[in-house]
Motif scaffolding. Sequence first.
Motif, PDB file in Angstrom:
ATOM      1  N   SER A 162       0.808  -1.262  -0.145  1.00  0.00           N
ATOM      2  CA  SER A 162      -0.028   0.135  -0.045  1.00  0.00           C
ATOM      3  C   SER A 162       0.846   1.338  -0.218  1.00  0.00           C
ATOM      4  O   SER A 162       1.507   1.668   0.966  1.00  0.00           O
ATOM      5  N   VAL A 180       1.162   5.542  -1.932  1.00  0.00           N
ATOM      6  CA  VAL A 180       0.489   6.845  -2.710  1.00  0.00           C
ATOM      7  C   VAL A 180       1.861   7.362  -3.407  1.00  0.00           C
ATOM      8  O   VAL A 180       2.495   7.876  -2.466  1.00  0.00           O
ATOM      9  N   SER A 233      -8.416  12.071  -8.396  1.00  0.00           N
ATOM     10  CA  SER A 233      -7.743  10.748  -8.353  1.00  0.00           C
ATOM     11  C   SER A 233      -6.754  10.639  -7.161  1.00  0.00           C
ATOM     12  O   SER A 233      -6.700   9.757  -6.506  1.00  0.00           O
ATOM     13  N   ASP A 247      -7.046   8.059  -3.838  1.00  0.00           N
ATOM     14  CA  ASP A 247      -5.935   7.453  -3.421  1.00  0.00           C
ATOM     15  C   ASP A 247      -5.508   7.458  -2.230  1.00  0.00           C
ATOM     16  O   ASP A 247      -5.195   6.855  -1.437  1.00  0.00           O
ATOM     17  N   ASN A 290      -8.221   5.918   0.135  1.00  0.00           N
ATOM     18  CA  ASN A 290      -7.808   4.662   0.348  1.00  0.00           C
ATOM     19  C   ASN A 290      -6.617   4.159   1.053  1.00  0.00           C
ATOM     20  O   ASN A 290      -6.935   3.084   1.799  1.00  0.00           O
ATOM     21  N   PHE A 291      -5.557   4.810   0.766  1.00  0.00           N
ATOM     22  CA  PHE A 291      -4.468   4.455   1.655  1.00  0.00           C
ATOM     23  C   PHE A 291      -4.707   4.706   3.112  1.00  0.00           C
ATOM     24  O   PHE A 291      -4.403   4.059   3.971  1.00  0.00           O
ATOM     25  N   VAL A 337      -4.153   0.079  -2.468  1.00  0.00           N
ATOM     26  CA  VAL A 337      -3.738   0.884  -3.624  1.00  0.00           C
ATOM     27  C   VAL A 337      -2.151   0.769  -4.161  1.00  0.00           C
ATOM     28  O   VAL A 337      -1.625   0.366  -3.348  1.00  0.00           O
ATOM     29  N   ASP A 338      -1.865   0.965  -5.254  1.00  0.00           N
ATOM     30  CA  ASP A 338      -0.471   1.286  -5.560  1.00  0.00           C
ATOM     31  C   ASP A 338      -0.709   2.109  -7.067  1.00  0.00           C
ATOM     32  O   ASP A 338      -0.297   1.472  -8.215  1.00  0.00           O
ATOM     33  N   SER A 339      -1.024   3.357  -6.742  1.00  0.00           N
ATOM     34  CA  SER A 339      -1.175   4.036  -8.097  1.00  0.00           C
ATOM     35  C   SER A 339      -0.331   5.297  -8.276  1.00  0.00           C
ATOM     36  O   SER A 339      -0.751   6.386  -7.522  1.00  0.00           O
TER      37      SER A 339
END
Length: 158
Positions: free
Chosen positions: A12, A14, A137, A141, A144-145, A151-153
């Motif tokens: 996880s 960002v 976005s 992200d 979510n983190f 996530v890994d965006s």
Amino acid sequence: MASPDGHHDDKSSVIIRCQDTSSVGVTFCDRFSLDADSVHYAVELRAPGLTARVNEVVAWIWDSDLTAFLEELAADYRGWDGERSWRTNDRDLTVSAVCRSGGYVGLTWALRPWTRAAGGWGASVTTWLEAGEHMTSLAADVRNFLTGTEVDSPLGDA
């Protein structure tokens, strides 16, 4: 970084990359929780000649939320006057935002751990992102983190 109870999530993270200079960026990583009231995580800043990291930034459930700040910036994609800012309760992470013509948002990410200790340090980088979709976005992200959704965006690669 492992938490005191041994729980560590390597996947996880960002990653925020500046659209103007891809070597400038910010990474949120190494999230863990000690209790239901907080989330701990690391923040890393990168720029040519600079690498800085704070290992334990704390987000409290009762604190003002970084995600809400980023969502407000995304909602105001047409721009605003002046500077807006957000900081953690401990003041070790501060984010300042400005708008420039052409629909870009400049986010200055500042780390200042140990603000009350002699010999403390500070570092900052500024990432420029497109207003609107990229900011939306980023807010998703980060949400979510902080909530533990995987996530890994890497932002800025899209």
